[in-house]
Design an enzyme around this catalytic site. Sequence first.
Site, PDB file in Angstrom:
ATOM      1  N   GLU A  52       0.873  -1.169   0.000  1.00 56.56           N
ATOM      2  CA  GLU A  52       0.000   0.000   0.000  1.00 56.56           C
ATOM      3  C   GLU A  52       0.916   1.228   0.000  1.00 56.56           C
ATOM      4  O   GLU A  52       1.841   1.297   0.828  1.00 56.56           O
ATOM      5  CB  GLU A  52      -0.889   0.006   1.249  1.00 56.56           C
ATOM      6  N   ARG A 293       5.869 -13.579   9.184  1.00 56.17           N
ATOM      7  CA  ARG A 293       6.283 -12.199   9.064  1.00 56.17           C
ATOM      8  C   ARG A 293       7.695 -12.071   9.634  1.00 56.17           C
ATOM      9  O   ARG A 293       8.038 -12.764  10.586  1.00 56.17           O
ATOM     10  CB  ARG A 293       5.314 -11.384   9.917  1.00 56.17           C
ATOM     11  N   LYS A 303       4.669  -0.200   8.440  1.00 56.28           N
ATOM     12  CA  LYS A 303       4.689   1.167   7.921  1.00 56.28           C
ATOM     13  C   LYS A 303       3.998   2.140   8.853  1.00 56.28           C
ATOM     14  O   LYS A 303       4.449   3.245   9.053  1.00 56.28           O
ATOM     15  CB  LYS A 303       4.047   1.207   6.539  1.00 56.28           C
TER      16      LYS A 303
HETATM   17  P1  ATP Z   1       1.030  -1.401   7.174  1.00 57.80           P
HETATM   18  O1  ATP Z   1       1.499  -1.067   8.554  1.00 57.80           O
HETATM   19  O2  ATP Z   1       0.571  -0.224   6.384  1.00 57.80           O
HETATM   20  O3  ATP Z   1       0.118  -2.595   7.102  1.00 57.80           O
HETATM   21  P2  ATP Z   1       3.057  -3.154   6.238  1.00 57.80           P
HETATM   22  O4  ATP Z   1       4.410  -2.869   6.738  1.00 57.80           O
HETATM   23  O5  ATP Z   1       2.322  -4.300   6.841  1.00 57.80           O
HETATM   24  O6  ATP Z   1       2.319  -1.789   6.411  1.00 57.80           O
HETATM   25  P3  ATP Z   1       1.916  -3.725   3.606  1.00 57.80           P
HETATM   26  O7  ATP Z   1       1.797  -2.701   2.549  1.00 57.80           O
HETATM   27  O8  ATP Z   1       0.719  -4.089   4.394  1.00 57.80           O
HETATM   28  O9  ATP Z   1       3.073  -3.297   4.654  1.00 57.80           O
HETATM   29  O10 ATP Z   1       2.568  -5.030   3.018  1.00 57.80           O
HETATM   30  C1  ATP Z   1       2.887  -5.303   1.655  1.00 57.80           C
HETATM   31  C2  ATP Z   1       3.291  -6.762   1.538  1.00 57.80           C
HETATM   32  O11 ATP Z   1       4.447  -7.023   2.331  1.00 57.80           O
HETATM   33  C3  ATP Z   1       2.217  -7.705   2.049  1.00 57.80           C
HETATM   34  O12 ATP Z   1       2.143  -8.805   1.165  1.00 57.80           O
HETATM   35  C4  ATP Z   1       2.718  -8.150   3.397  1.00 57.80           C
HETATM   36  O13 ATP Z   1       2.295  -9.469   3.634  1.00 57.80           O
HETATM   37  C5  ATP Z   1       4.220  -8.060   3.254  1.00 57.80           C
HETATM   38  N1  ATP Z   1       4.863  -7.719   4.534  1.00 57.80           N
HETATM   39  C6  ATP Z   1       4.681  -6.597   5.263  1.00 57.80           C
HETATM   40  N2  ATP Z   1       5.423  -6.630   6.384  1.00 57.80           N
HETATM   41  C7  ATP Z   1       6.120  -7.791   6.370  1.00 57.80           C
HETATM   42  C8  ATP Z   1       7.072  -8.399   7.252  1.00 57.80           C
HETATM   43  N3  ATP Z   1       7.451  -7.816   8.376  1.00 57.80           N
HETATM   44  N4  ATP Z   1       7.566  -9.612   6.907  1.00 57.80           N
HETATM   45  C9  ATP Z   1       7.188 -10.201   5.766  1.00 57.80           C
HETATM   46  N5  ATP Z   1       6.306  -9.681   4.885  1.00 57.80           N
HETATM   47  C10 ATP Z   1       5.765  -8.486   5.175  1.00 57.80           C
HETATM   48 MG    MG Z   2       0.290  -4.627   6.628  1.00 62.18          MG
END
Ligand code: ATP
Ligand code: MG
Length: 605
Positions: A52, A293, A303
């Site tokens: 996002e 994760r 984020k």
């Molecule tokens: P937000 O806090 O806005 O949810 P986020 O850090 O989770 O941000 P996203 O945009 O939701 O980021 O994630 C984009 C992709 O990256 C998704 O497919 C998510 O599964 C993956 N992703 C996000 N954070 C992690 C992490 N810590 N480890 C592995 N994959 C991740």
């Molecule tokens: Mg997320």
Amino acid sequence: MDETQDATIVSLDTVVSPDTVNYITANFIADFIAEDLRTGRYTYVHTRFPPEPNGWLHIGHCKALIVDFSMAQQFGGKCNLRFDDTNPEKEDSSYVEAIKRDVRWLGFDWEDREYYASDYYEYLYDLAVRIIKKGKAYVDDLSEDAISEYRGTAAGDKNNGFSLKAAIINTPPGRNSPYRDRTVEENLDLFTRMRQGEFPDGAKTLRAKIDMASPNLLLRDPVMYRIRRDTHYRTGTAWCIYPMYDFQHPLSDAKERITHSLCSREYENHRPLYEWFIQEAEVFPSRQIEFARLNLTHTVLSKRYLLKLVQEKYVAGWDDPRMPTIAGLRRRGYTPQALRSFVTQIGIAKNDSMVDIAFLEYCLREDLNKHSQRVMAVLRPLKLIIENWESDREEELEAVNNPEDPAAGKRRIRFSRELWIEREDFAEVPPPQYYRLYPGNKVRLRYGYIVTCTGFDREPSTGAITAVRCTYDPETRGGNAPHNQKVKSTIHWVSCGHAIPLEVRLYDHLFQVERPMEVPPGGSFMDTLNPQSIEVIPTAYGEPCLGEAALGDRYQFERLGYFVRDPETREDSGGNKPVFNRTVGLRDTWTRTIKKIEKKKADFS
Ligand code: ATP
Ligand code: MG
């Protein structure tokens, strides 16, 4: 989504093992995919990376990128870059640009497959209409608060398997909205009018009609659309209704004919919903598979939490070298190779884990050690005067650029009567086991001569030591020159008349505690920020070649660590001072930890 870091720290002794290096290709996701191809469920593999654009990418995304791109590659498929941009309040094109730049820097190529969920609004709207027509969605007049109250709250609200189990046992069913039984005609009419802007923000929602008694709260008639008058960075004011993530994501996957929709574990409880929307919208059957994760000690990886640090100015921006963002890590001096090697060695597991940040630093050192040019720099300068060296005499000494890489060659460095040495390399009264300079003691000056300390100067009013005095032995030139004197210590130095001033920034963990997200009730992860995560050294001195360093050039400052040229430059009376960030120190805490564990194991067996 709740993404608290409640996992156990990755067992230190399981990570560094030669078997884990290939763990990306040999993992459970690859097994699922292979099985899907074998059974004919899919005839090809197509994945996507779906950020996002509401913030910059962090190291967790590096893991997601590796999983998405490597699975596609391994099975001869493709991977899309898709921006899941359906939240007008939070998204921005500057984030899109930052994300693309970082994905590219990490070495992933999406070619021309760049997509935006915001391009699918019309398509998504049509599918919502299709679901309404099947009697599977309704327009609700309840407020957002009322909806969550009717839905009920339970442990099942937490996004992890354990609390889901608890929820199945404990959760009483939710209550139906009084608007749940509207006719299809009425729903179609109201939904059309929602789009046309007849109702104020928040007055109505479109909800999926699933199961208000489901133990999984997410299935209790989730919201599909909300009314929101906000300018979207791509679609402007064309829309006043916006699709919710759980509805948008599976149907966007389907539109791109994604076979395997790989995501981190916080989406596990969303999977039944993912499947429900695919089924009811009657679209391409993409399949969601979750992996662990990535969590790292002493930092946060999400984020929205990183945004808070930026907004509240705890850091200088998304690319602050203390941030676990890709841009922050790059500015700190990390290499794409080190990040990829780190993620690859951790591997992909189903269960969440917390990885010791020392392991990340270990992977970084492994890479920097091979490729960084060595130079000398002095962070806390103290003058060393060689009394038996004529004041206008200069000499050139030969220094090795990289002992790990003979092809890196040698360079010449200037030696003269007055040198800068580290303040801590001199002691008026040596503590036990101190082998550096003190009156009467000898040390070798790196690449130069052996010197004997003869005394020091003191500023009479303050008592501060202003210079150290010594004599040199002309027979001992060059590190490898034959000589009959043994010294216990070699110290680094730069020539006062030749060195250039530098600003140097040293960093420590951003958070004091290992798990900043695990704070007592009422507290915030912000309470555990490390108030001393940066130390600025305004005037250090380095070899003159550092003045020509390009942005992002990496060096090992001998005995001090790995450093990188920062984009900033400081004004200085004598010209402009380049800024260097310490990427990481030389001391490897990781191997020591491993050794300690091994020793403990041996002691017990
Ligand atoms: P937000 O806090 O806005 O949810 P986020 O850090 O989770 O941000 P996203 O945009 O939701 O980021 O994630 C984009 C992709 O990256 C998704 O497919 C998510 O599964 C993956 N992703 C996000 N954070 C992690 C992490 N810590 N480890 C592995 N994959 C991740
Ligand atoms: Mg997320």
